[in-house]
Design a protein around this motif. Structure first.
Motif, PDB file in Angstrom:
ATOM      1  N   GLY A  61       0.824  -1.134   0.000  1.00  0.00           N
ATOM      2  CA  GLY A  61       0.000   0.000   0.000  1.00  0.00           C
ATOM      3  C   GLY A  61       0.911   1.254   0.000  1.00  0.00           C
ATOM      4  O   GLY A  61       2.103   1.211   0.289  1.00  0.00           O
ATOM      5  N   ASN A  67       8.237   4.724  -1.251  1.00  0.00           N
ATOM      6  CA  ASN A  67       8.526   3.993  -2.500  1.00  0.00           C
ATOM      7  C   ASN A  67       8.155   4.840  -3.721  1.00  0.00           C
ATOM      8  O   ASN A  67       8.851   4.806  -4.735  1.00  0.00           O
ATOM      9  N   GLU A  88      -4.406   2.308  -0.739  1.00  0.00           N
ATOM     10  CA  GLU A  88      -4.137   2.632   0.663  1.00  0.00           C
ATOM     11  C   GLU A  88      -5.472   2.760   1.390  1.00  0.00           C
ATOM     12  O   GLU A  88      -6.274   3.622   1.050  1.00  0.00           O
ATOM     13  N   ASP A 139      -9.757  -0.580   0.282  1.00  0.00           N
ATOM     14  CA  ASP A 139      -9.169  -1.872   0.627  1.00  0.00           C
ATOM     15  C   ASP A 139      -8.827  -2.608  -0.666  1.00  0.00           C
ATOM     16  O   ASP A 139      -9.720  -2.911  -1.464  1.00  0.00           O
ATOM     17  N   ASP A 156       4.005  -4.285  -0.557  1.00  0.00           N
ATOM     18  CA  ASP A 156       4.586  -3.643   0.627  1.00  0.00           C
ATOM     19  C   ASP A 156       3.528  -3.423   1.700  1.00  0.00           C
ATOM     20  O   ASP A 156       3.341  -2.324   2.206  1.00  0.00           O
TER      21      ASP A 156
END
Ligand SMILES: C[S@@+](CC[C@H](N)C(=O)[O-])C[C@H]1O[C@@H](n2cnc3c(N)ncnc32)[C@H](O)[C@@H]1O
Length: 222
Positions: A61, A67, A88, A139, A156
């Protein structure tokens, strides 16, 4: 108390970069052994994005955007475009993202600045200087992922013990379907069950040396 009103729970890391602590998951967003180093090594280099002429990145996320900034700094330095789609479901307050980014790679780029100016309000699609960023505040387990799209997938989530739902064989198989042929998924985890899920999804799994603090990490190629 509203998280935006709290002092950001910043953690300084040995490479001079910062991360923050998530009270919800009981874990730091990035590596305590070097947040920026992990972003560059595991995700940007692990997926070959640093050599790609037109990367399309899917991230699970978005977290503090470390990143994303590392990727943005790389593509800007090379003069190539970037398409970046992230999920996210628990956006951190803007002041956490801002504080972690001070003086760090990508923080001066227009796409990062435009994103911060809007965060965490819609619209979440940013276009600036050949960069297109979409952050879905939802989600990812319920998302319609793009099919055969990503040249790079950054897996991640928080660790498999704390955030198990994004590491299940079923979800990993869905992620594999989001990769373009030749696309590469990277993750900081080298856990056996993660390796097995990636292989069961039909990907060619390789172990690589990990970022500081981790012996190994994984890349998996479609
Ligand atoms: C380890 S942090 C990501 C750090 C981030 N990649 C960065 O560069 O700063 C994990 C993130 O995944 C998010 N997340 C976990 N499960 C999720 C889900 N099911 N859907 C969307 N986001 C999720 C968390 O809220 C958290 O922000």
């Amino acid at each position: 108390m509203d998280r935006a009103a709290e002092a950001p729970p910043i953690i300084e890391t040995p490479d001079g970069s910062r991360t923050a602590f998530s009270a919800r998951f009981g874990e730091a967003y990035g590596s305590r052994h070097g947040a920026q180093t992990q972003a560059r090594h595991v995700f940007v280099e692990g997926t070959g994005t640093h050599g790609h002429p037109a990367p399309r990145v899917l991230e699970i996320g978005f977290g503090l955007g470390v990143n994303f900034r590392a990727t943005l700094a790389d593509t800007a330095a090379r003069g190539v475009g970037l398409d970046y789609v992230a999920y996210e479901f628990d956006p951190a307050p803007a002041n956490w993202l801002r504080e972690v980014a001070v003086g760090e790679p990508g923080a001066d780029r227009p796409a990062w600045q435009a994103m911060l100016a809007q965060w965490p309000n819609a619209p979440r699609r940013i276009e600036a200087q050949n960069v297109r960023l979409t952050v879905h505040f939802s989600d990812v387990l319920a998302a319609d992922l793009p099919q055969g799209w990503a040249t790079a997938l950054y897996l991640d989530g928080f660790s498999p013990s704390r955030n198990p739902e994004v590491w299940t064989p079923e979800f990993v198989a869905r992620l594999a379907g989001a990769l373009a042929p030749g696309g590469i998924l990277a993750t900081y985890s080298a856990a056996g069950h993660v390796r097995r899920s990636l292989a069961a999804a039909g990907l060619n799994v390789e172990r690589r040396p990990g970022a500081p603090g981790k012996r190994e990490c994984l890349r998996a190629v479609r």
